[in-house]
Motif scaffolding. Structure first.
Motif, PDB file in Angstrom:
ATOM      1  N   MET A  74       0.849  -1.181   0.000  1.00 49.94           N
ATOM      2  CA  MET A  74       0.000   0.000   0.000  1.00 49.94           C
ATOM      3  C   MET A  74       0.891   1.239   0.000  1.00 49.94           C
ATOM      4  SD  MET A  74      -2.885   0.904   2.782  1.00 49.94           S
ATOM      5  CE  MET A  74      -3.395   2.552   3.010  1.00 49.94           C
ATOM      6  N   SER A  75       0.654   2.134  -0.951  1.00 49.30           N
ATOM      7  CA  SER A  75       1.473   3.341  -1.014  1.00 49.30           C
ATOM      8  C   SER A  75       0.656   4.545  -0.554  1.00 49.30           C
ATOM      9  CB  SER A  75       1.985   3.568  -2.439  1.00 49.30           C
ATOM     10  OG  SER A  75       0.904   3.790  -3.315  1.00 49.30           O
ATOM     11  N   ALA A  76       1.327   5.447   0.106  1.00 53.58           N
ATOM     12  CA  ALA A  76       0.672   6.671   0.589  1.00 53.58           C
ATOM     13  C   ALA A  76       0.538   7.653  -0.569  1.00 53.58           C
ATOM     14  CB  ALA A  76       1.495   7.278   1.714  1.00 53.58           C
ATOM     15  N   ARG A  77      -0.491   8.440  -0.507  1.00 51.40           N
ATOM     16  CA  ARG A  77      -0.666   9.444  -1.555  1.00 51.40           C
ATOM     17  C   ARG A  77       0.294  10.597  -1.304  1.00 51.40           C
ATOM     18  NH1 ARG A  77      -3.181  14.014  -0.088  1.00 51.40           N
ATOM     19  NH2 ARG A  77      -4.405  14.051   1.799  1.00 51.40           N
ATOM     20  N   PRO A  78       0.672  11.313  -2.364  1.00 53.31           N
ATOM     21  CA  PRO A  78       1.578  12.444  -2.167  1.00 53.31           C
ATOM     22  C   PRO A  78       0.899  13.543  -1.358  1.00 53.31           C
ATOM     23  CG  PRO A  78       1.123  12.069  -4.524  1.00 53.31           C
ATOM     24  CD  PRO A  78       0.313  11.090  -3.739  1.00 53.31           C
ATOM     25  N   ALA A  79       1.684  14.235  -0.557  1.00 54.44           N
ATOM     26  CA  ALA A  79       1.152  15.371   0.215  1.00 54.44           C
ATOM     27  C   ALA A  79       1.025  16.589  -0.702  1.00 54.44           C
ATOM     28  CB  ALA A  79       2.065  15.675   1.385  1.00 54.44           C
ATOM     29  N   LEU A  80       0.036  17.410  -0.417  1.00 54.41           N
ATOM     30  CA  LEU A  80      -0.191  18.643  -1.169  1.00 54.41           C
ATOM     31  C   LEU A  80       0.240  19.817  -0.304  1.00 54.41           C
ATOM     32  CD1 LEU A  80      -1.362  20.178  -3.615  1.00 54.41           C
ATOM     33  CD2 LEU A  80      -3.604  20.043  -2.483  1.00 54.41           C
ATOM     34  N   HIS A  81       1.167  20.625  -0.807  1.00 54.66           N
ATOM     35  CA  HIS A  81       1.699  21.785  -0.096  1.00 54.66           C
ATOM     36  C   HIS A  81       1.286  23.058  -0.841  1.00 54.66           C
ATOM     37  CE1 HIS A  81       4.760  19.347   2.155  1.00 54.66           C
ATOM     38  NE2 HIS A  81       4.590  18.563   1.103  1.00 54.66           N
ATOM     39  N   PHE A  82       0.772  24.047  -0.122  1.00 54.43           N
ATOM     40  CA  PHE A  82       0.539  25.384  -0.673  1.00 54.43           C
ATOM     41  C   PHE A  82       1.639  26.280  -0.117  1.00 54.43           C
ATOM     42  CE2 PHE A  82      -4.364  25.413  -1.481  1.00 54.43           C
ATOM     43  CZ  PHE A  82      -4.206  24.435  -2.452  1.00 54.43           C
ATOM     44  N   VAL A  83       2.285  27.039  -1.000  1.00 52.98           N
ATOM     45  CA  VAL A  83       3.418  27.870  -0.601  1.00 52.98           C
ATOM     46  C   VAL A  83       3.189  29.326  -1.021  1.00 52.98           C
ATOM     47  CG1 VAL A  83       5.917  28.210  -0.770  1.00 52.98           C
ATOM     48  CG2 VAL A  83       4.966  25.894  -0.934  1.00 52.98           C
ATOM     49  N   GLY A  84       3.247  30.226  -0.048  1.00 49.33           N
ATOM     50  CA  GLY A  84       3.239  31.658  -0.326  1.00 49.33           C
ATOM     51  C   GLY A  84       1.897  32.285  -0.657  1.00 49.33           C
ATOM     52  N   PHE A  85       0.807  31.626  -0.343  1.00 50.97           N
ATOM     53  CA  PHE A  85      -0.506  32.191  -0.639  1.00 50.97           C
ATOM     54  C   PHE A  85      -0.892  33.209   0.418  1.00 50.97           C
ATOM     55  CE2 PHE A  85      -0.457  28.328  -3.036  1.00 50.97           C
ATOM     56  CZ  PHE A  85      -1.130  28.650  -4.205  1.00 50.97           C
ATOM     57  N   ARG A  86      -1.381  34.387  -0.043  1.00 51.37           N
ATOM     58  CA  ARG A  86      -1.718  35.447   0.886  1.00 51.37           C
ATOM     59  C   ARG A  86      -3.100  36.059   0.655  1.00 51.37           C
ATOM     60  NH1 ARG A  86       3.294  35.038   1.693  1.00 51.37           N
ATOM     61  NH2 ARG A  86       4.785  36.256   2.796  1.00 51.37           N
ATOM     62  N   GLY A  87      -3.714  35.776  -0.450  1.00 49.61           N
ATOM     63  CA  GLY A  87      -4.980  36.441  -0.739  1.00 49.61           C
ATOM     64  C   GLY A  87      -5.940  35.571  -1.524  1.00 49.61           C
ATOM     65  N   ASP A  88      -6.578  36.179  -2.505  1.00 49.80           N
ATOM     66  CA  ASP A  88      -7.612  35.503  -3.292  1.00 49.80           C
ATOM     67  C   ASP A  88      -7.087  34.293  -4.060  1.00 49.80           C
ATOM     68  OD1 ASP A  88      -9.538  37.286  -2.437  1.00 49.80           O
ATOM     69  OD2 ASP A  88      -9.268  38.635  -4.150  1.00 49.80           O
ATOM     70  N   GLU A  89      -5.779  34.277  -4.360  1.00 47.96           N
ATOM     71  CA  GLU A  89      -5.245  33.136  -5.104  1.00 47.96           C
ATOM     72  C   GLU A  89      -5.378  31.837  -4.303  1.00 47.96           C
ATOM     73  OE1 GLU A  89      -1.634  34.841  -2.971  1.00 47.96           O
ATOM     74  OE2 GLU A  89      -3.255  35.721  -4.135  1.00 47.96           O
ATOM     75  N   TYR A  90      -5.447  31.937  -2.984  1.00 53.01           N
ATOM     76  CA  TYR A  90      -5.638  30.745  -2.149  1.00 53.01           C
ATOM     77  C   TYR A  90      -6.980  30.091  -2.475  1.00 53.01           C
ATOM     78  CZ  TYR A  90      -6.336  27.697   1.851  1.00 53.01           C
ATOM     79  OH  TYR A  90      -6.579  26.594   2.638  1.00 53.01           O
ATOM     80  N   SER A  91      -8.030  30.898  -2.601  1.00 56.06           N
ATOM     81  CA  SER A  91      -9.360  30.356  -2.916  1.00 56.06           C
ATOM     82  C   SER A  91      -9.360  29.662  -4.264  1.00 56.06           C
ATOM     83  CB  SER A  91     -10.404  31.478  -2.905  1.00 56.06           C
ATOM     84  OG  SER A  91     -10.486  32.040  -1.628  1.00 56.06           O
ATOM     85  N   ALA A  92      -8.672  30.250  -5.230  1.00 60.48           N
ATOM     86  CA  ALA A  92      -8.598  29.638  -6.561  1.00 60.48           C
ATOM     87  C   ALA A  92      -7.845  28.312  -6.494  1.00 60.48           C
ATOM     88  CB  ALA A  92      -7.922  30.594  -7.539  1.00 60.48           C
ATOM     89  N   ALA A  93      -6.723  28.269  -5.781  1.00 60.67           N
ATOM     90  CA  ALA A  93      -5.951  27.030  -5.651  1.00 60.67           C
ATOM     91  C   ALA A  93      -6.763  25.964  -4.925  1.00 60.67           C
ATOM     92  CB  ALA A  93      -4.644  27.308  -4.912  1.00 60.67           C
ATOM     93  N   LEU A  94      -7.525  26.377  -3.925  1.00 61.87           N
ATOM     94  CA  LEU A  94      -8.368  25.442  -3.178  1.00 61.87           C
ATOM     95  C   LEU A  94      -9.416  24.808  -4.089  1.00 61.87           C
ATOM     96  CD1 LEU A  94      -8.583  24.525  -0.230  1.00 61.87           C
ATOM     97  CD2 LEU A  94     -10.271  26.324   0.118  1.00 61.87           C
TER      98      LEU A  94
END
Length: 70
Positions: A1-21
């Motif tokens: 059984m392999s673990a799924r890759p982790a998802l990292h968000f780097v440097g988000f400060r504003g509206d771009e976070y909502s878009a990435a989400l």
């Protein structure tokens, strides 16, 4: 059984976070900035989504706090 890759968000400060989400879903890790500690936490096979720049960028020589309190 392999673990799924982790998802990292780097440097988000504003509206771009909502878009990435909407596009990538909720991250496993949020890094306020790209410093040597964040770089160390992104393992081979993980996915790192940057607000600006890439994982190939040199990390900041200054440490970025993991948590900001208001």
């Amino acid at each position: 059984m392999s673990a799924r890759p982790a998802l990292h968000f780097v440097g988000f400060r504003g509206d771009e976070y909502s878009a990435a989400l909407r596009i990538f879903g909720p991250p496993d890790f949020i890094h306020i900035g790209w410093d040597r500690w964040a770089r160390q936490e992104v393992m081979p096979g993980d996915i790192a989504v940057f607000a600006r720049g890439t994982a190939d960028d040199e990390p900041s020589v200054y440490s970025v706090p993991d948590l900001r309190e208001r």
